[in-house]
Design an enzyme around this catalytic site. Sequence first.
Site, PDB file in Angstrom:
ATOM      1  N   HIS A 188       0.827  -1.202   0.000  1.00 23.54           N
ATOM      2  CA  HIS A 188       0.000   0.000   0.000  1.00 23.54           C
ATOM      3  C   HIS A 188       0.862   1.253   0.000  1.00 23.54           C
ATOM      4  O   HIS A 188       0.616   2.201  -0.767  1.00 23.54           O
ATOM      5  CB  HIS A 188      -0.914  -0.010   1.227  1.00 23.54           C
ATOM      6  CG  HIS A 188      -1.754   1.224   1.367  1.00 23.54           C
ATOM      7  ND1 HIS A 188      -1.331   2.327   2.072  1.00 23.54           N
ATOM      8  CD2 HIS A 188      -2.977   1.535   0.867  1.00 23.54           C
ATOM      9  CE1 HIS A 188      -2.267   3.256   2.020  1.00 23.54           C
ATOM     10  NE2 HIS A 188      -3.277   2.801   1.296  1.00 23.54           N
ATOM     11  N   CYS A 228      -8.874  -5.399 -12.925  1.00 21.41           N
ATOM     12  CA  CYS A 228      -8.248  -4.284 -12.216  1.00 21.41           C
ATOM     13  C   CYS A 228      -7.538  -4.739 -10.948  1.00 21.41           C
ATOM     14  O   CYS A 228      -7.096  -3.922 -10.148  1.00 21.41           O
ATOM     15  CB  CYS A 228      -9.279  -3.208 -11.879  1.00 21.41           C
ATOM     16  SG  CYS A 228     -10.702  -3.809 -10.935  1.00 21.41           S
TER      17      CYS A 228
END
Length: 759
Positions: free
Chosen positions: A399, A711
């Site tokens: 992240h 995605c």
Amino acid sequence: MSIQWLEDIRSTDLPTVGGKAASLGELTDAGLPVPPGFVVTAATYRRFLEGAEIDAELFATLDVDPDDARGLATAASQARELVIETPLPEALVEEIITAYRELAGDDEPVAVRSSATAEDLPEASFAGQHETFLNVTEDDLVDRLKECWASMFTERAVHYRNEQGFDHSEVDIAVVVQRMVDADKSGVLFTRHPSTGDREMIVEAAWGLGEAVVSGTVSPDHYVIDPETATIVESTIADKKQRMVKDPETGETTLQPVPDEDRTTRVITDEELEALVELGRRAESHYGEPQDIEWAIVEGDVFMLQSRPITTITENDAEDVADSPEDRDGQPGDDVLVRGVSASPGTGTGAVRIVRKLDHLDQVTDGDVIVSKMTMPDMVPAMKRAGAIVTDEGGMTSHASIVSREMGVPAVVGTRNATEVLENGRTVTVDGEMGTVREGSPTEDEAAIQPDPLEAVRPQTPVKPMTATEVKVNLSIPEAAERAAATGADGVGLLRIEHMVISLGKTPEQYIADHGEDAYISELVDGIRTVAEEFYPRPVRARTLDAPTDEFRELDGGSDEPHEHNPMLGYRGIRRSLDKPEPFRCELRAFDRLFEMGYDNVELMLPLVNDSEDIDRAKTLMEEVGIDPAKARWGVMVETPASALLIEELAATGIDFVSFGTNDLTQYTLAVDRNNEHVVDRFDELHPGVLKLIESTIETCRELGVDTSICGQAASKPAMVDFLVEQGISSISANIDAVQDVQHEVKRIEQKLLLDSVR
């Protein structure tokens, strides 16, 4: 005269042949090893425009407000199309082909490089603004030449000329055609430090062709050289996973894996470094100023491919530098506090702020260096304020890495012990390119010339391969829209609105209670519109809220969130939206408002659906707020085995597209929690069970006229890309840093399939 040979060109010919060609001709005359070539002159380009009588229309098209992103994009597109669609005179084509045959002989490949008359100048380099094509043969030469001309009118090139104060009608472009150097190894050489002006040479080197280093596609070895002794002062040997080479089957330039034995092997030898240092000395001496040089080595022979002034240092910087790296004030030789993975490039200096709990985030002020074990979406508002980010854990796909690259914030991850070694309030300098955190800050002189980190890492628009399969980009932070658009992606395949919501610091219910529905809707409209404007008319697929409860719990109003053993399997996605319809209606009203404002490139996507009942209920709410599902483009995520198995039922609801979320689809199919360290080794997006679900869904959707996309994180994996293209997927959406790799991989597999079909 339409053609000039490099050996006859000097630096005084810049108005005729452009900056790049003038430099190459000057280097050739100086006896430096430059591959032979010729130039299609700038006057030829001008005669083409005037002879075809498109010059007035072309420059009138560009008469738009430079701050009007949508208008600029439309004008640039129209200008490029006008150049490409206008045929060249037959006599000019014949002259170019004759010169090519004289240079290349029996259809040997050449490099075709733009050379604008306002390029490689001391005050403005124009680096990366115009096109370069490698491994070009006779059949494609004229087309590549026209694409170089058309690259004068990319959005980025037009904007750059506006920023630099150049009149579009006064800038011409020449094109260099050089014998192709099929490099074993290549890279760049700075004869002075490009930021500080220090008297040291910087060499970056990687396997294969140098375009991969220049564009940032690969992480190169990095060497700091003492120019007096040609010895290495400091070196970092990168893990070089890929190299850019000529594909022996197609003849195209492609990215291929580096053999395992070469990945962490030093690229250039001491002898080759000495040769590069000598070339750097000769080039700097010849020009009388610091140079930025592109080089290549073939079977031990060193070639210079380009040399231009270093535009990021001033004359005083170049003259008043320390005699050696050891003499730099405040820069002791061994000042690295921690090392990690280079996650997001750039350099940031600031005070350390250790974040162990989310309630520590309010202590982060503008320019601070966030240091944490790992980052989470809740930390995004603070990450926007940060000057740099450092984590104990994580890799290039964590992240922290993804969001940092999107925002252009320097980041180093995977240090293991930064939260223990670094002290709160301590001033450090984070080098996201080198993966280091150093004691202290740059000197005053260095700080004064330090480039804006956001400007330094903003990507240059790459050469975009033409593919039948669209390649889009995933995006979380609206502020990263410009960087995402610069990848050349065909649109946004996933815009996550939960990051916009979480950045408000309150749950949707709490924000609406405190500020009203209209304020909440306006926040969503502003975030999505930022991306839609940057990409217009390319599509932007925005997903409705899909944040698990643990991400909401730390926000104001989050005390009411349920405690779940595994939030990824719980109260999130469409199930939360349908259970709490008022915040969901606000999201839908935001979409409706965007449609009314004319953003017809916005598409609506619903997450975590299982069956048609989920879709029908959401569709009813869409209609209630004024959205006509028959006119808007909308679709759903396929993230569960149920949605894949019931795809015909889902398609019957009227959706326009589906998009695979492979992270969830994999963990739900294999019963593997990807955040559980005991079973994470069994998490495999390429598992036959997962692929079977994807394959059958694509096949059914193709039959029913429903577009398919992906995605999830797996979209960046070459093996998954190959599988998806072979199955006929409509589009692939990758993270910002992976778009270019995916573009080239898609092109490679499409060409292979085409060749296979005619054999």
